[in-house]
Design a protein around this motif. Structure first.
Motif, PDB file in Angstrom:
ATOM      1  N   UNK A 285     -10.217   1.856   0.646  1.00 28.99           N
ATOM      2  CA  UNK A 285      -9.464   0.863  -0.119  1.00 28.99           C
ATOM      3  C   UNK A 285     -10.411  -0.238  -0.558  1.00 28.99           C
ATOM      4  N   UNK A 286     -10.104  -0.858  -1.690  1.00 31.40           N
ATOM      5  CA  UNK A 286     -10.967  -1.916  -2.202  1.00 31.40           C
ATOM      6  C   UNK A 286     -10.121  -2.925  -2.979  1.00 31.40           C
ATOM      7  N   UNK A 287     -10.513  -4.187  -2.909  1.00 29.06           N
ATOM      8  CA  UNK A 287      -9.883  -5.210  -3.737  1.00 29.06           C
ATOM      9  C   UNK A 287     -10.231  -4.948  -5.194  1.00 29.06           C
ATOM     10  N   UNK A 288      -9.195  -4.787  -6.023  1.00 30.71           N
ATOM     11  CA  UNK A 288      -9.432  -4.580  -7.457  1.00 30.71           C
ATOM     12  C   UNK A 288      -9.108  -5.838  -8.261  1.00 30.71           C
ATOM     13  N   UNK A 289      -8.564  -6.863  -7.618  1.00 33.36           N
ATOM     14  CA  UNK A 289      -8.243  -8.119  -8.277  1.00 33.36           C
ATOM     15  C   UNK A 289      -7.171  -8.843  -7.485  1.00 33.36           C
ATOM     16  N   UNK A 290      -6.905 -10.089  -7.813  1.00 30.85           N
ATOM     17  CA  UNK A 290      -7.690 -10.945  -8.706  1.00 30.85           C
ATOM     18  C   UNK A 290      -8.944 -11.462  -8.018  1.00 30.85           C
TER      19      UNK A 290
ATOM     20  N   UNK B  46     -17.799  11.157  -0.540  1.00 25.80           N
ATOM     21  CA  UNK B  46     -17.105  11.697   0.640  1.00 25.80           C
ATOM     22  C   UNK B  46     -15.885  12.531   0.296  1.00 25.80           C
ATOM     23  N   UNK B  47     -15.376  12.395  -0.931  1.00 25.03           N
ATOM     24  CA  UNK B  47     -14.153  13.105  -1.292  1.00 25.03           C
ATOM     25  C   UNK B  47     -12.893  12.466  -0.735  1.00 25.03           C
ATOM     26  N   UNK B  48     -13.014  11.231  -0.248  1.00 25.06           N
ATOM     27  CA  UNK B  48     -11.861  10.546   0.331  1.00 25.06           C
ATOM     28  C   UNK B  48     -11.020   9.885  -0.769  1.00 25.06           C
ATOM     29  N   UNK B  49      -9.688   9.824  -0.599  1.00 27.69           N
ATOM     30  CA  UNK B  49      -8.846   9.122  -1.579  1.00 27.69           C
ATOM     31  C   UNK B  49      -9.135   7.622  -1.550  1.00 27.69           C
ATOM     32  N   UNK B  50      -8.999   6.990  -2.720  1.00 32.45           N
ATOM     33  CA  UNK B  50      -9.302   5.568  -2.861  1.00 32.45           C
ATOM     34  C   UNK B  50      -8.076   4.819  -3.376  1.00 32.45           C
TER      35      UNK B  50
ATOM     36  N   UNK C  14      -3.249  -3.375   4.239  1.00 28.60           N
ATOM     37  CA  UNK C  14      -2.276  -3.165   3.173  1.00 28.60           C
ATOM     38  C   UNK C  14      -2.339  -1.725   2.660  1.00 28.60           C
ATOM     39  N   UNK C  15      -3.546  -1.195   2.512  1.00 27.34           N
ATOM     40  CA  UNK C  15      -3.689   0.181   2.046  1.00 27.34           C
ATOM     41  C   UNK C  15      -3.043   1.157   3.020  1.00 27.34           C
ATOM     42  N   UNK C  16      -3.179   0.901   4.319  1.00 28.42           N
ATOM     43  CA  UNK C  16      -2.556   1.783   5.311  1.00 28.42           C
ATOM     44  C   UNK C  16      -1.042   1.806   5.135  1.00 28.42           C
ATOM     45  N   UNK C  17      -0.455   0.644   4.868  1.00 31.73           N
ATOM     46  CA  UNK C  17       0.998   0.576   4.640  1.00 31.73           C
ATOM     47  C   UNK C  17       1.378   1.313   3.355  1.00 31.73           C
ATOM     48  N   UNK C  18       0.578   1.147   2.312  1.00 28.31           N
ATOM     49  CA  UNK C  18       0.826   1.848   1.048  1.00 28.31           C
ATOM     50  C   UNK C  18       0.790   3.363   1.268  1.00 28.31           C
ATOM     51  N   UNK C  19      -0.181   3.806   2.052  1.00 31.16           N
ATOM     52  CA  UNK C  19      -0.297   5.237   2.356  1.00 31.16           C
ATOM     53  C   UNK C  19       0.905   5.723   3.151  1.00 31.16           C
ATOM     54  N   UNK C  20       1.298   4.959   4.163  1.00 30.10           N
ATOM     55  CA  UNK C  20       2.422   5.366   5.005  1.00 30.10           C
ATOM     56  C   UNK C  20       3.745   5.345   4.250  1.00 30.10           C
ATOM     57  N   UNK C  21       3.780   4.589   3.138  1.00 27.99           N
ATOM     58  CA  UNK C  21       4.965   4.589   2.285  1.00 27.99           C
ATOM     59  C   UNK C  21       4.961   5.723   1.270  1.00 27.99           C
ATOM     60  N   UNK C  22       3.914   6.539   1.316  1.00 32.25           N
ATOM     61  CA  UNK C  22       3.866   7.724   0.463  1.00 32.25           C
ATOM     62  C   UNK C  22       3.325   7.502  -0.927  1.00 32.25           C
ATOM     63  N   UNK C  23       2.671   6.343  -1.167  1.00 30.33           N
ATOM     64  CA  UNK C  23       2.121   6.087  -2.502  1.00 30.33           C
ATOM     65  C   UNK C  23       0.882   6.956  -2.756  1.00 30.33           C
ATOM     66  N   UNK C  24       0.697   7.390  -3.987  1.00 29.19           N
ATOM     67  CA  UNK C  24      -0.455   8.202  -4.356  1.00 29.19           C
ATOM     68  C   UNK C  24      -1.703   7.330  -4.470  1.00 29.19           C
ATOM     69  N   UNK C  25      -2.878   7.899  -4.244  1.00 29.83           N
ATOM     70  CA  UNK C  25      -4.110   7.115  -4.406  1.00 29.83           C
ATOM     71  C   UNK C  25      -4.351   6.747  -5.857  1.00 29.83           C
TER      72      UNK C  25
END
Length: 357
Positions: free
Chosen positions: A79-84, A104-108, A328-339
């Protein structure tokens, strides 16, 4: 994934942060700051910050992995900060994250910096013990941002209720500190000096509090929950000029205390007003200025009077860091959001409604 192992990268300003979490458990929170390189300029210089991120990225990443006791192969997602944030600084973090994702082939996941400040409340052992409460508001006060948010679902439903229309509170602190000869960063210096001053010595303006801006609950004005600090900064400058023109010593401690009181008075009053009028019974105070002793004191006092539960994360999680991005990314993932698609670009003015790009 129930408990994804997520590595988060933060580079929106002058801190290079890499954090690692497993679900809601914090494993590492490593931060490298370039603040010392900006001191002689009295503020953050974007080009210097960007170059510092380049120098610090690999060492900070290595240290975070060692602290967490994991390898890049173990990580489930990045995961990375994309803004602001500052465009150049954001670009360094985004490019580093994309390179890791390709290698690495990992989702971002591209993460919103402001919403991530609320994400620290998700961590076990933190302010909310792994789960955010309902009816949650967030007051974020930093060198670049001053906002009040309503959080219905941190992964998908965040609303901006109010924000500064000019300077952020932390930016105003830095500029006033320069006027008073206190150096950079201004927040800690003014907070310390204010303890020796009289906060009632000068009645500095509270911006956007006139009836034409506030309106009423039934007919809200255009800036009911917004802030403005440019007029306050100008009032302090005029006050200093008057003493200097008269050849009198400037009462620095009294001015610092009165300035600080003007800031925290209007910040806390409007934040509590927004919470009360939107039925928000819980408030999280975050951002670097959350370290300010008077802000914490008055926020706690006014929240208690309004029946609002206040939570303040540890200081290491209030300032910009990679752990909040990973949480936050972990929560987004656990909520089923796509990378995110790797084609996403950093956005220096990313709205809070976009939690993950």
């Amino acid at each position: 994934m129930k408990e994804p192992l997520v590595l988060g990268i933060e580079s929106s300003c002058d801190e290079t942060g890499v954090g690692i979490v497993r679900g809601t458990k914090l494993l590492a929170n490593t931060v490298s700051s370039s603040m010392d390189e900006h001191v002689r300029f009295g503020g953050v210089i974007p080009e210097i910050a960007s170059r510092a991120h380049l120098d610090a990225m690999v060492p900070t990443l290595t240290e975070a992995l060692e602290t967490a006791g994991v390898t890049l192969e173990d990580v489930d997602a990045l995961a990375v900060t994309s803004g602001p944030g500052l465009a150049g600084a954001l670009m360094v973090g985004v490019c580093a994250a994309k390179a890791l994702a390709v290698a690495t082939g990992k989702p971002l996941y591209a993460i919103n910096h402001l919403v991530a400040h609320v994400g620290v409340g998700l961590l076990d052992g933190g302010v909310y013990g792994g789960a955010l409460p309902e009816d949650l508001g967030a007051l974020l006060v930093s060198g670049g941002h001053t906002e009040i948010l309503r959080v219905r679902n941190i992964a998908s439903d965040v609303e901006m209720l109010g924000s500064t229309i000019d300077d952020a509170a932390g930016e105003a602190y830095d500029k006033v500190a320069r006027l008073l000869g206190l150096g950079y960063p201004g927040g800690p210096a003014i907070d310390r000096l204010a303890k020796d001053g009289d906060p009632r010595a000068f009645r500095f303006p509270r911006g956007l509090t006139q009836p034409k801006y506030m309106g009423s609950p039934e007919a809200p004005g255009p800036h009911r929950y917004d802030w403005s600090f440019s007029g306050l900064k100008t009032a302090v400058a005029r006050c200093v000029e008057q003493y200097e023109a008269a050849g009198k010593p400037v009462p620095v401690a009294d001015i610092a205390a009165s300035f600080q009181e003007a800031v925290v008075d209007v910040v806390t009053s409007k934040a509590v007003l927004a919470c009360r009028e939107h039925g928000l019974r819980n408030l999280l105070l975050g951002g670097g200025v959350a370290a300010n002793s008077r802000l914490r004191e008055l926020t706690a006092e006014r929240c208690a009077s309004a029946g609002i539960s206040l939570a303040v994360p540890p200081f290491s999680l209030c300032t910009d860091n990679g752990a909040m991005v990973a949480a936050l990314a972990a929560r987004v993932i656990m909520d089923g959001r796509a990378p995110s698609e790797l084609s996403f670009a950093p956005d220096s003015s990313l709205p809070v409604t976009t939690v993950s790009a």
